[in-house]
Design a protein around this motif. Structure first.
Motif, short mmCIF file in Angstrom:
data_model
loop_
_atom_site.label_atom_id
_atom_site.label_comp_id
_atom_site.label_asym_id
_atom_site.label_seq_id
_atom_site.Cartn_x
_atom_site.Cartn_y
_atom_site.Cartn_z
N SER A 10 0.84 -1.19 0.00
CA SER A 10 0.00 0.00 0.00
C SER A 10 0.88 1.25 0.00
O SER A 10 2.04 1.20 0.42
CB SER A 10 -0.90 -0.01 1.24
OG SER A 10 -0.13 -0.03 2.41
N PRO A 11 0.34 2.40 -0.46
CA PRO A 11 1.11 3.64 -0.43
C PRO A 11 1.52 3.99 1.00
O PRO A 11 0.78 3.72 1.95
CB PRO A 11 0.14 4.67 -1.01
CG PRO A 11 -0.87 3.87 -1.77
CD PRO A 11 -1.00 2.57 -1.06
N ALA A 12 2.68 4.58 1.14
CA ALA A 12 3.18 4.90 2.47
C ALA A 12 2.92 6.35 2.84
O ALA A 12 2.92 7.24 1.99
CB ALA A 12 4.68 4.62 2.53
N GLU A 88 -1.98 -0.71 12.77
CA GLU A 88 -3.08 -1.65 12.96
C GLU A 88 -4.05 -1.66 11.79
O GLU A 88 -4.66 -2.68 11.48
CB GLU A 88 -3.83 -1.31 14.26
CG GLU A 88 -4.86 -2.33 14.69
CD GLU A 88 -4.24 -3.65 15.15
OE1 GLU A 88 -4.91 -4.68 14.97
OE2 GLU A 88 -3.11 -3.65 15.66
N SER A 89 -4.20 -0.51 11.11
CA SER A 89 -5.12 -0.42 9.97
C SER A 89 -4.44 -0.71 8.64
O SER A 89 -5.02 -0.46 7.58
CB SER A 89 -5.75 0.98 9.95
OG SER A 89 -4.77 1.96 9.68
N ASP A 90 -3.20 -1.24 8.68
CA ASP A 90 -2.40 -1.56 7.50
C ASP A 90 -1.93 -0.32 6.73
O ASP A 90 -1.55 -0.43 5.55
CB ASP A 90 -3.14 -2.51 6.55
CG ASP A 90 -3.25 -3.91 7.14
OD1 ASP A 90 -2.32 -4.31 7.86
OD2 ASP A 90 -4.26 -4.59 6.88
N GLN A 91 -1.96 0.83 7.37
CA GLN A 91 -1.40 2.04 6.76
C GLN A 91 0.11 2.06 6.99
O GLN A 91 0.57 2.06 8.12
CB GLN A 91 -2.01 3.30 7.38
CG GLN A 91 -1.39 4.59 6.89
CD GLN A 91 -1.60 4.80 5.40
OE1 GLN A 91 -2.73 4.97 4.94
NE2 GLN A 91 -0.51 4.79 4.62
N ARG A 92 0.87 2.03 5.90
CA ARG A 92 2.33 2.08 6.01
C ARG A 92 2.79 3.48 6.40
O ARG A 92 2.29 4.48 5.88
CB ARG A 92 2.98 1.71 4.69
CG ARG A 92 2.98 0.25 4.37
CD ARG A 92 3.47 0.01 2.95
NE ARG A 92 4.78 0.59 2.71
CZ ARG A 92 5.18 1.05 1.53
NH1 ARG A 92 4.38 0.99 0.48
NH2 ARG A 92 6.39 1.55 1.39
N LEU A 154 1.61 -3.21 14.64
CA LEU A 154 3.00 -3.55 14.39
C LEU A 154 3.89 -2.31 14.42
O LEU A 154 5.05 -2.37 14.84
CB LEU A 154 3.14 -4.27 13.03
CG LEU A 154 4.54 -4.78 12.68
CD1 LEU A 154 5.04 -5.80 13.69
CD2 LEU A 154 4.55 -5.37 11.27
N LEU A 155 3.36 -1.17 14.02
CA LEU A 155 4.14 0.06 14.03
C LEU A 155 4.57 0.42 15.46
O LEU A 155 5.72 0.81 15.69
CB LEU A 155 3.34 1.21 13.40
CG LEU A 155 4.03 2.57 13.39
CD1 LEU A 155 5.38 2.51 12.67
CD2 LEU A 155 3.12 3.61 12.74
N ALA A 156 3.67 0.29 16.42
CA ALA A 156 4.02 0.56 17.82
C ALA A 156 5.15 -0.35 18.27
O ALA A 156 6.11 0.07 18.93
CB ALA A 156 2.80 0.39 18.73
N LYS A 157 5.03 -1.61 17.91
CA LYS A 157 6.07 -2.59 18.29
C LYS A 157 7.39 -2.24 17.62
O LYS A 157 8.46 -2.31 18.24
CB LYS A 157 5.60 -4.00 17.92
CG LYS A 157 6.54 -5.09 18.37
CD LYS A 157 5.84 -6.45 18.45
CE LYS A 157 5.00 -6.56 19.70
NZ LYS A 157 4.84 -7.95 20.19
N CYS A 158 7.36 -1.86 16.36
CA CYS A 158 8.56 -1.51 15.61
C CYS A 158 9.26 -0.29 16.22
O CYS A 158 10.49 -0.30 16.40
CB CYS A 158 8.19 -1.24 14.16
SG CYS A 158 9.56 -0.72 13.10
#
Length: 200
Positions: A10-12, A88-92, A154-158
């Motif tokens: 997806s677009p980032a 969480e919403s798959d937004q890069r 996953l972003l929070a974890k990253c």
């Protein structure tokens, strides 16, 4: 940080600009190497060499199919990380952070995410690692300007995982001895897939 096979098509969103390109892929530094287990040197000079290092980090992160990479993971004693990671919403979301500081929820706002976690510097192994499910990272960009990123999933974890690297902490330091034993077993079983010069 390993992606856990997340799709990054997806677009980032790049709130502080795109990731630097044109870097070269470098071998991954592994757990057990001294640089991985001590705090990294703060960034004080924001110049072309720093941008070149960030570009190499980006190239290496993508070659290794990761979602985040700290400078120490390619053997550089610099408090900086790069990331391209979905929330969480798959937004890069993509970015570069120098001298990161973490702000995590407290009290009633604090909820833990104990999903699987993996590290490019200990490839082929994943175990559950509980971390707050929302994180904010503040620091500086490649020109020394203030940057701020926040996210869930996953972003929070990253963001937490990569900030840990700049402090000399690997996620194996945050799991139980039993989980670490499982992690080590997976890592050893996958060793042939990740030779010393991986991912070059």
């Amino acid at each position: 940080m390993f992606s856990g096979n997340e799709e990054l098509e997806s677009p980032a969103v790049a709130p502080h600009g795109p990731l630097p390109g044109g870097g070269r892929v470098r071998p991954m530094t592994r757990w057990g190497t001294p640089i991985m287990h001590r705090p990294q040197q703060p960034v004080t000079v924001f110049d072309d060499s720093l941008r070149k290092l960030a570009a190499d980090m980006v190239a290496t992160m993508y070659a290794a199919e990761g979602v985040g990479l700290a400078a120490c993971q390619i053997g550089e004693d610099v408090a900086m990380f790069v990331f391209d990671c979905p929330d969480e919403s798959d937004q890069r979301v993509v970015g570069v952070v120098c001298n990161p500081t973490l702000v995590l929820p407290e009290g009633r706002e604090r909820r833990l995410d104990d999903s699987l976690e993996g590290c490019l510097s200990y490839p082929g192994a994943f175990v559950a690692c509980a971390r707050p499910d929302f994180a904010v990272v503040e620091g500086q960009g490649l020109d020394g300007e203030p940057v701020r990123f926040e996210g869930d999933g996953l972003l929070a974890k990253c963001l937490q995982h990569e900030t840990d690297h700049t402090r000399g902490t690997v996620f194996g330091d945050r799991v139980s001895a039993k989980a670490m034993k499982k992690l080590r077993k997976q890592h050893d079983a996958a060793a042939e897939e990740y030779p010393p010069d991986w991912p070059t």
